[in-house]
Write a protein that holds these residues in place. Structure first.
Motif, PDB file in Angstrom:
ATOM      1  N   LEU A 341     -13.557  50.116 -31.664  1.00 23.66           N
ATOM      2  CA  LEU A 341     -12.436  49.413 -31.344  1.00 23.66           C
ATOM      3  C   LEU A 341     -12.589  48.369 -30.329  1.00 23.66           C
ATOM      4  O   LEU A 341     -11.650  47.680 -29.992  1.00 23.66           O
ATOM      5  N   GLY A 342     -13.828  47.840 -30.026  1.00 26.48           N
ATOM      6  CA  GLY A 342     -14.235  46.697 -29.350  1.00 26.48           C
ATOM      7  C   GLY A 342     -14.409  46.861 -28.076  1.00 26.48           C
ATOM      8  O   GLY A 342     -14.315  45.904 -26.963  1.00 26.48           O
ATOM      9  N   GLY A 343     -14.282  48.005 -27.566  1.00 33.36           N
ATOM     10  CA  GLY A 343     -14.649  48.261 -26.015  1.00 33.36           C
ATOM     11  C   GLY A 343     -15.941  48.722 -25.843  1.00 33.36           C
ATOM     12  O   GLY A 343     -16.986  48.446 -26.412  1.00 33.36           O
ATOM     13  N   SER A 344     -16.434  48.992 -24.428  1.00 29.87           N
ATOM     14  CA  SER A 344     -17.584  49.152 -23.797  1.00 29.87           C
ATOM     15  C   SER A 344     -17.848  50.443 -23.343  1.00 29.87           C
ATOM     16  O   SER A 344     -17.059  51.008 -22.662  1.00 29.87           O
ATOM     17  N   VAL A 345     -18.899  51.026 -23.479  1.00 33.33           N
ATOM     18  CA  VAL A 345     -19.386  52.313 -22.816  1.00 33.33           C
ATOM     19  C   VAL A 345     -20.724  52.087 -21.960  1.00 33.33           C
ATOM     20  O   VAL A 345     -21.387  51.361 -22.429  1.00 33.33           O
ATOM     21  N   ILE A 346     -20.983  52.940 -21.218  1.00 33.22           N
ATOM     22  CA  ILE A 346     -22.098  52.782 -20.383  1.00 33.22           C
ATOM     23  C   ILE A 346     -22.751  54.359 -20.141  1.00 33.22           C
ATOM     24  O   ILE A 346     -21.992  55.187 -19.667  1.00 33.22           O
ATOM     25  N   LEU A 347     -24.270  54.338 -20.700  1.00 27.70           N
ATOM     26  CA  LEU A 347     -24.973  55.495 -20.749  1.00 27.70           C
ATOM     27  C   LEU A 347     -26.016  55.426 -19.614  1.00 27.70           C
ATOM     28  O   LEU A 347     -26.651  54.450 -19.652  1.00 27.70           O
ATOM     29  N   ALA A 348     -25.827  56.128 -18.776  1.00 25.91           N
ATOM     30  CA  ALA A 348     -26.855  56.014 -17.664  1.00 25.91           C
ATOM     31  C   ALA A 348     -27.982  57.175 -17.537  1.00 25.91           C
ATOM     32  O   ALA A 348     -28.502  57.571 -18.479  1.00 25.91           O
ATOM     33  N   GLU A 349     -28.257  57.438 -16.543  1.00 26.20           N
ATOM     34  CA  GLU A 349     -29.073  58.621 -16.058  1.00 26.20           C
ATOM     35  C   GLU A 349     -30.449  58.469 -16.657  1.00 26.20           C
ATOM     36  O   GLU A 349     -30.749  59.516 -17.605  1.00 26.20           O
ATOM     37  N   PHE A 350     -31.161  57.618 -16.538  1.00 26.97           N
ATOM     38  CA  PHE A 350     -32.541  57.517 -17.010  1.00 26.97           C
ATOM     39  C   PHE A 350     -33.447  58.416 -17.192  1.00 26.97           C
ATOM     40  O   PHE A 350     -34.126  58.708 -18.177  1.00 26.97           O
ATOM     41  N   PRO A 351     -33.619  59.400 -16.149  1.00 27.52           N
ATOM     42  CA  PRO A 351     -34.585  60.801 -16.212  1.00 27.52           C
ATOM     43  C   PRO A 351     -33.999  61.510 -17.131  1.00 27.52           C
ATOM     44  O   PRO A 351     -34.683  62.399 -17.653  1.00 27.52           O
ATOM     45  N   GLU A 352     -32.876  61.545 -17.690  1.00 27.46           N
ATOM     46  CA  GLU A 352     -32.299  62.299 -18.573  1.00 27.46           C
ATOM     47  C   GLU A 352     -32.351  61.878 -20.002  1.00 27.46           C
ATOM     48  O   GLU A 352     -31.454  62.214 -20.930  1.00 27.46           O
TER      49      GLU A 352
END
Length: 550
Positions: A341-352
């Motif tokens: 739909l044109g939105g943004s998401v953030i995936l973090a937690e690099f050790p995981e």
């Protein structure tokens, strides 16, 4: 229809118990019968075939461990008989295709948000009071005490009322037994009074332990983080208190603000105590300027905005053996819907993300992003190894007890939060999201440090999955708590907002749950629903010093 076991990926050589299984109990999955050789607790895994020492344990289609002992057919995998292992990865990308989900249900939908001059849209409208250095924390506390209740943001806390009742009982000569066991009046929370500024959701005071005494890079990172909050779409303006001699200089803060918002126009009041003079003079100015800023913030009202203006942070904490098969893939589908739909998401937690690096690299839109992700992962893990605690040390005792035996098992399930869409950007802490789509942000796995960072990068809503229960929240962004299992949802329903145990029980699909979550997000973003963390005033804020934190 409810199933009793699950094979997550066709290549897996272990099965997940969706309920407690007795030794010798036959269970059927997709026409095949399996027999556990011993008791298998719900959320844990058992082997499909006998596995000699050195055998690879495969889950989610990736390497997650190696057998340290011979494991019998149908045997429970534990920390005693397997150890962490993961596949190596390269910066080179393999071919990757993405099938967008059907977004018909959400086409044309809007949410009611606060429009900012830079084009961003907030899901809340807050005023911030921030110290540049820990030396100013007390002054921030004084301002909080002076402003919260008179402005109508305070509450008569349940436990203040309870404590008052119990203290009166003690004064009247009550016994220890009466204090311990006699019922008090029902628990309630009452608002202090009507808000002076009805269009301002709150005034938030972000104390911290940084700003001086560490390395200069820590000071620069802190200024970037604080700039992320000041320029955040959920923030109308800020009062900043500086001592005047700290490493986190006002000059650096202003530079970081300009990076994120070149035409920054929000009301911003910066006070330097060493220049101002007495504490009384400093606090008098801070009070007056803050109230003037709140008057300006109150002029902003909610207006319709497209869903493309949503930036969702993806987080997990207190994870369990169901996280990777219920709540995480559910918000992964929510993520894919929003990206479409044109939105943004953030995936973090690099050790995981340990063990699924190649999948993330393959999903990067270009070589530059792939190489940056690879570099950040290798550098981060190397620093952890130097400190004697690599990514393999990430799972907590609670994770392990509830089925996440190795970091690779935890990571393979945690990565499901990011759905399947391409990675459009890779960000280092505390950079800001500038591109619609899936963004990877380098943060620790620590719940609060990571959530704090995601919001600084622009998340105006955070989806937080949990299997064991955690109250984590954020001062300016609603943190939606999503239970992986129905038992948790019922047990801790005062801090949990959504249940995805329905997936485990066969009542709905991952896709149905993902759509339900997006519907809920729209209501939260519009101010129609107040999540538990906001209702409880769970204002967790911990900046990350770039040392080793898993």
């Amino acid at each position: 229809m409810r199933q009793w076991i699950l094979k997550i990926h066709p290549e897996d050589n272990v099965l997940v118990a969706l309920t407690d299984l007795k030794a010798g109990e036959e269970v059927v999955y997709e026409g095949q019968t399996y027999t556990p050789a011993e008791f298998i607790p719900a959320k844990h895994k058992f082997t499909i075939d006998a596995m000699p020492v050195g055998s690879h344990i495969i889950m989610y289609g990736v390497l997650v461990g190696v057998a340290q002992q011979d494991i019998i057919k149908g045997g429970l995998i534990t920390t005693a008989n397997i150890k962490h292992a993961s596949n190596d990865f390269m910066s080179e990308r393999h071919a990757y295709t993405w099938s967008k989900p059907d977004t018909t249900k959400f086409e044309g939908r809007t949410f009611m948000g606060y429009h900012r001059t830079d084009g961003s849209v907030g899901t809340g409208n807050y005023w911030l009071v921030i110290p540049m250095v820990f030396c100013e924390n007390r002054n921030v506390d004084v301002l909080q005490e002076a402003l919260i209740k008179p402005l109508g943001y305070g509450r008569k806390k349940t436990y203040e009322l309870k404590a008052q009742t119990l203290i009166e009982r003690i004064k009247a000569g009550g016994s220890v037994e009466e204090v311990l066991y006699t019922e008090t009046e029902s628990d309630t929370e009452n608002a202090i009074g009507a808000k002076v500024f009805p269009n301002v959701d709150g005034i938030k005071f972000l104390t911290h332990a940084g700003g001086c005494g560490g390395i200069r890079q820590d000071a620069i990172a802190l200024c970037g983080l604080l700039a992320g909050y000041i320029t955040h779409p959920n923030v109308a303006g800020a009062t900043v208190l500086s001592l005047g001699c700290q490493n986190a200089e006002v000059r650096i803060l202003e530079e970081e603000i300009a990076k994120r918002s070149p035409n920054f126009s929000k009301p911003l009041y910066i006070l330097d105590q060493q220049k101002t003079g007495t504490e009384q003079e400093l606090l008098d100015k801070a009070l007056r300027q803050t109230l003037a800023g709140l008057m300006q913030a109150n002029e902003i009202v909610r207006q319709p905005a497209p869903l493309s203006k949503l930036v969702i942070g993806l987080e997990c904490g207190g994870s369990d053996g169901f996280s990777g098969i219920s709540a995480n893939p559910a918000i992964g589908y929510t993520s894919d819907l929003l990206v479409s739909l044109g939105g943004s998401v953030i995936l973090a937690e690099f050790p995981e993300l340990c063990g699924v690096e190649q999948n993330m690299i393959d999903r990067c839109v270009d070589k530059e992003r792939a190489e940056r992700f690879s570099h950040l992962m290798r550098t981060y893990n190397a620093r952890a190894e130097e400190a004697g605690s690599g990514f393999y040390m990430n799972p907590s005792p609670g994770n392990i007890k509830d089925g996440l035996i190795t970091d690779a098992i935890k990571s393979a399930g945690a990565a499901k939060k990011g759905g399947t869409s391409p990675v459009v950007d890779v960000l280092d802490y505390p950079e800001k999201v500038t591109k619609p789509g899936l963004n990877l942000l380098c943060t620790p796995g620590n719940d609060v440090e990571s959530t704090t960072a995601e919001v600084a990068s622009g998340a105006n809503v955070v989806l937080f999955t949990t299997g064991l229960g955690t109250p984590t929240g954020n001062p300016i962004a609603p943190v939606v708590k999503i239970a992986t299992n129905t038992t948790l949802y019922k047990k801790m329903n005062d801090i949990i907002d959504i249940n995805t145990g329905t997936i485990i029980e066969g009542e709905e699909t991952i896709e149905q749950a993902g759509e339900r979550i997006l519907d809920y997000v729209i209501k939260v973003a519009s101010g129609e629903v107040q999540v538990s963390a906001v209702r409880h005033g769970q204002d967790d804020f911990i900046p990350w010093k770039r040392g080793v934190s898993l």
